[in-house]
Design a protein around this motif. Structure first.
Motif, PDB file in Angstrom:
ATOM      1  N   SER A  12      27.301  37.049  45.139  1.00 52.75           N
ATOM      2  CA  SER A  12      26.778  35.759  45.568  1.00 52.75           C
ATOM      3  C   SER A  12      27.883  34.822  46.073  1.00 52.75           C
ATOM      4  CB  SER A  12      26.015  35.092  44.418  1.00 52.75           C
ATOM      5  OG  SER A  12      26.913  34.799  43.356  1.00 52.75           O
ATOM      6  N   LEU A  13      29.139  35.233  45.938  1.00 55.76           N
ATOM      7  CA  LEU A  13      30.254  34.384  46.362  1.00 55.76           C
ATOM      8  C   LEU A  13      30.820  34.884  47.684  1.00 55.76           C
ATOM      9  CD1 LEU A  13      32.141  34.202  42.952  1.00 55.76           C
ATOM     10  CD2 LEU A  13      30.665  32.443  43.932  1.00 55.76           C
ATOM     11  N   PRO A  14      31.336  33.966  48.512  1.00 62.44           N
ATOM     12  CA  PRO A  14      32.034  34.426  49.721  1.00 62.44           C
ATOM     13  C   PRO A  14      33.341  35.110  49.312  1.00 62.44           C
ATOM     14  CG  PRO A  14      32.197  32.050  49.514  1.00 62.44           C
ATOM     15  CD  PRO A  14      31.282  32.525  48.420  1.00 62.44           C
ATOM     16  N   ILE A  15      33.671  36.199  49.977  1.00 64.92           N
ATOM     17  CA  ILE A  15      34.884  36.934  49.626  1.00 64.92           C
ATOM     18  C   ILE A  15      36.073  36.241  50.285  1.00 64.92           C
ATOM     19  CG2 ILE A  15      36.078  39.145  49.797  1.00 64.92           C
ATOM     20  CD1 ILE A  15      33.333  40.477  49.733  1.00 64.92           C
ATOM     21  N   THR A  16      36.925  35.704  49.440  1.00 66.15           N
ATOM     22  CA  THR A  16      38.115  34.994  49.898  1.00 66.15           C
ATOM     23  C   THR A  16      39.328  35.628  49.231  1.00 66.15           C
ATOM     24  OG1 THR A  16      38.034  33.421  48.068  1.00 66.15           O
ATOM     25  CG2 THR A  16      36.822  32.825  50.094  1.00 66.15           C
ATOM     26  N   PRO A  17      40.537  35.351  49.727  1.00 69.88           N
ATOM     27  CA  PRO A  17      41.737  35.868  49.052  1.00 69.88           C
ATOM     28  C   PRO A  17      41.830  35.388  47.602  1.00 69.88           C
ATOM     29  CG  PRO A  17      42.296  35.140  51.264  1.00 69.88           C
ATOM     30  CD  PRO A  17      40.869  34.729  51.018  1.00 69.88           C
ATOM     31  N   GLU A  18      41.389  34.177  47.353  1.00 60.67           N
ATOM     32  CA  GLU A  18      41.439  33.642  45.992  1.00 60.67           C
ATOM     33  C   GLU A  18      40.498  34.402  45.057  1.00 60.67           C
ATOM     34  OE1 GLU A  18      40.839  31.632  48.750  1.00 60.67           O
ATOM     35  OE2 GLU A  18      42.909  30.955  48.877  1.00 60.67           O
ATOM     36  N   LEU A  19      39.285  34.698  45.554  1.00 59.69           N
ATOM     37  CA  LEU A  19      38.325  35.441  44.743  1.00 59.69           C
ATOM     38  C   LEU A  19      38.849  36.841  44.443  1.00 59.69           C
ATOM     39  CD1 LEU A  19      35.455  35.551  43.461  1.00 59.69           C
ATOM     40  CD2 LEU A  19      34.704  36.575  45.609  1.00 59.69           C
ATOM     41  N   LEU A  20      39.417  37.481  45.434  1.00 54.28           N
ATOM     42  CA  LEU A  20      39.971  38.818  45.220  1.00 54.28           C
ATOM     43  C   LEU A  20      41.081  38.776  44.179  1.00 54.28           C
ATOM     44  CD1 LEU A  20      40.085  40.131  48.901  1.00 54.28           C
ATOM     45  CD2 LEU A  20      38.489  40.809  47.115  1.00 54.28           C
ATOM     46  N   ALA A  21      41.946  37.764  44.270  1.00 53.05           N
ATOM     47  CA  ALA A  21      43.040  37.628  43.300  1.00 53.05           C
ATOM     48  C   ALA A  21      42.503  37.362  41.902  1.00 53.05           C
ATOM     49  CB  ALA A  21      43.987  36.514  43.741  1.00 53.05           C
ATOM     50  N   GLN A  22      41.448  36.559  41.804  1.00 57.51           N
ATOM     51  CA  GLN A  22      40.861  36.219  40.509  1.00 57.51           C
ATOM     52  C   GLN A  22      40.388  37.477  39.783  1.00 57.51           C
ATOM     53  OE1 GLN A  22      37.560  33.479  40.767  1.00 57.51           O
ATOM     54  NE2 GLN A  22      36.921  33.856  38.678  1.00 57.51           N
ATOM     55  N   TYR A  23      39.822  38.431  40.507  1.00 53.65           N
ATOM     56  CA  TYR A  23      39.319  39.648  39.888  1.00 53.65           C
ATOM     57  C   TYR A  23      40.334  40.794  39.950  1.00 53.65           C
ATOM     58  CZ  TYR A  23      34.751  37.526  39.418  1.00 53.65           C
ATOM     59  OH  TYR A  23      33.714  36.718  39.055  1.00 53.65           O
ATOM     60  N   GLY A  24      41.513  40.532  40.483  1.00 54.24           N
ATOM     61  CA  GLY A  24      42.551  41.552  40.527  1.00 54.24           C
ATOM     62  C   GLY A  24      42.334  42.611  41.597  1.00 54.24           C
ATOM     63  N   PHE A  25      41.625  42.253  42.659  1.00 58.68           N
ATOM     64  CA  PHE A  25      41.360  43.198  43.740  1.00 58.68           C
ATOM     65  C   PHE A  25      42.348  43.004  44.878  1.00 58.68           C
ATOM     66  CE2 PHE A  25      36.559  43.132  42.650  1.00 58.68           C
ATOM     67  CZ  PHE A  25      36.749  44.075  41.655  1.00 58.68           C
ATOM     68  N   ASP A  26      42.645  44.088  45.543  1.00 55.77           N
ATOM     69  CA  ASP A  26      43.417  44.043  46.785  1.00 55.77           C
ATOM     70  C   ASP A  26      42.489  44.474  47.913  1.00 55.77           C
ATOM     71  OD1 ASP A  26      45.946  43.316  45.785  1.00 55.77           O
ATOM     72  OD2 ASP A  26      46.384  45.389  45.209  1.00 55.77           O
ATOM     73  N   PRO A  27      42.471  43.744  49.020  1.00 56.88           N
ATOM     74  CA  PRO A  27      41.637  44.189  50.141  1.00 56.88           C
ATOM     75  C   PRO A  27      42.240  45.445  50.778  1.00 56.88           C
ATOM     76  CG  PRO A  27      42.938  42.295  50.792  1.00 56.88           C
ATOM     77  CD  PRO A  27      43.179  42.503  49.323  1.00 56.88           C
ATOM     78  N   VAL A  28      41.382  46.289  51.284  1.00 57.84           N
ATOM     79  CA  VAL A  28      41.821  47.484  52.005  1.00 57.84           C
ATOM     80  C   VAL A  28      41.346  47.327  53.440  1.00 57.84           C
ATOM     81  CG1 VAL A  28      41.694  49.991  52.185  1.00 57.84           C
ATOM     82  CG2 VAL A  28      41.698  48.901  49.923  1.00 57.84           C
ATOM     83  N   PHE A  29      42.296  47.291  54.357  1.00 56.09           N
ATOM     84  CA  PHE A  29      41.993  47.131  55.773  1.00 56.09           C
ATOM     85  C   PHE A  29      41.788  48.494  56.413  1.00 56.09           C
ATOM     86  CE2 PHE A  29      44.455  43.489  54.404  1.00 56.09           C
ATOM     87  CZ  PHE A  29      43.687  42.433  54.869  1.00 56.09           C
ATOM     88  N   GLU A  30      41.010  48.509  57.486  1.00 61.03           N
ATOM     89  CA  GLU A  30      40.740  49.756  58.195  1.00 61.03           C
ATOM     90  C   GLU A  30      41.987  50.183  58.955  1.00 61.03           C
ATOM     91  OE1 GLU A  30      38.296  52.963  59.193  1.00 61.03           O
ATOM     92  OE2 GLU A  30      38.017  51.385  57.721  1.00 61.03           O
TER      93      GLU A  30
END
Length: 151
Positions: A12-30
């Motif tokens: 339900s939240l927009p995916i932002t760098p802050e949200l990813l950091a909060q949950y300990g996720f790293d984005p994976v780019f194509e």
């Protein structure tokens, strides 16, 4: 339960760098697709790789063949034998597809060979023979020059 609740909250939240950091996720780019040699190779995912402080999907050209030792149910096969069998299978599949297209093209002009057909039956018979002869073309089954139907 935690997974379900987590999914509901994060979706339900927009995916932002802050949200990813909060949950300990790293984005994976194509990442870039692998360079392949058609028709026998394709680009396939092979994990991820870390480049310039970012994660990217990694692609390799497939399929990959390796020498295989004999087992109780299979004989030993070299990588070259596997590749030859794979290419023969792909060629047979393509040939079947081309023959099906040819069958449709022939069926579409069957009417031209009827005695009361308003077209030049000889011209159409020549066209139909050219359709039958596509299997003798040098590039068959991958490169086909389909004959053009008469006007």
């Amino acid at each position: 339960m935690y997974g379900t609740e987590f999914s509901r909250n994060i979706c339900s939240l927009p995916i932002t760098p802050e949200l990813l950091a909060q949950y300990g996720f790293d984005p994976v780019f194509e990442g870039p697709q692998a360079t392949t040699i058609p028709p026998y190779q394709y680009s396939q995912r092979s994990g991820v790789e870390f480049i310039d402080n970012k994660w990217y999907t990694k692609y390799i050209a497939g399929p990959i063949f390796t020498d295989r030792a004999a087992t109780e149910t299979e004989v030993a096969q070299t990588a070259a034998e596997q590749e030859a069998a794979y290419k023969a299978q792909k060629d047979a599949e393509q040939a079947t597809s081309v023959r099906a297209s040819r069958k449709t093209k022939l069926a579409d002009c069957d009417w031209t060979q009827l005695a009361d057909s308003p077209v030049d039956a000889t011209v159409w018979a020549t066209h139909r023979q050219a359709l039958r002869d596509i299997t003798t073309q040098a590039g068959f089954p991958w490169t086909i020059e389909w004959p053009v139907a008469p006007e």
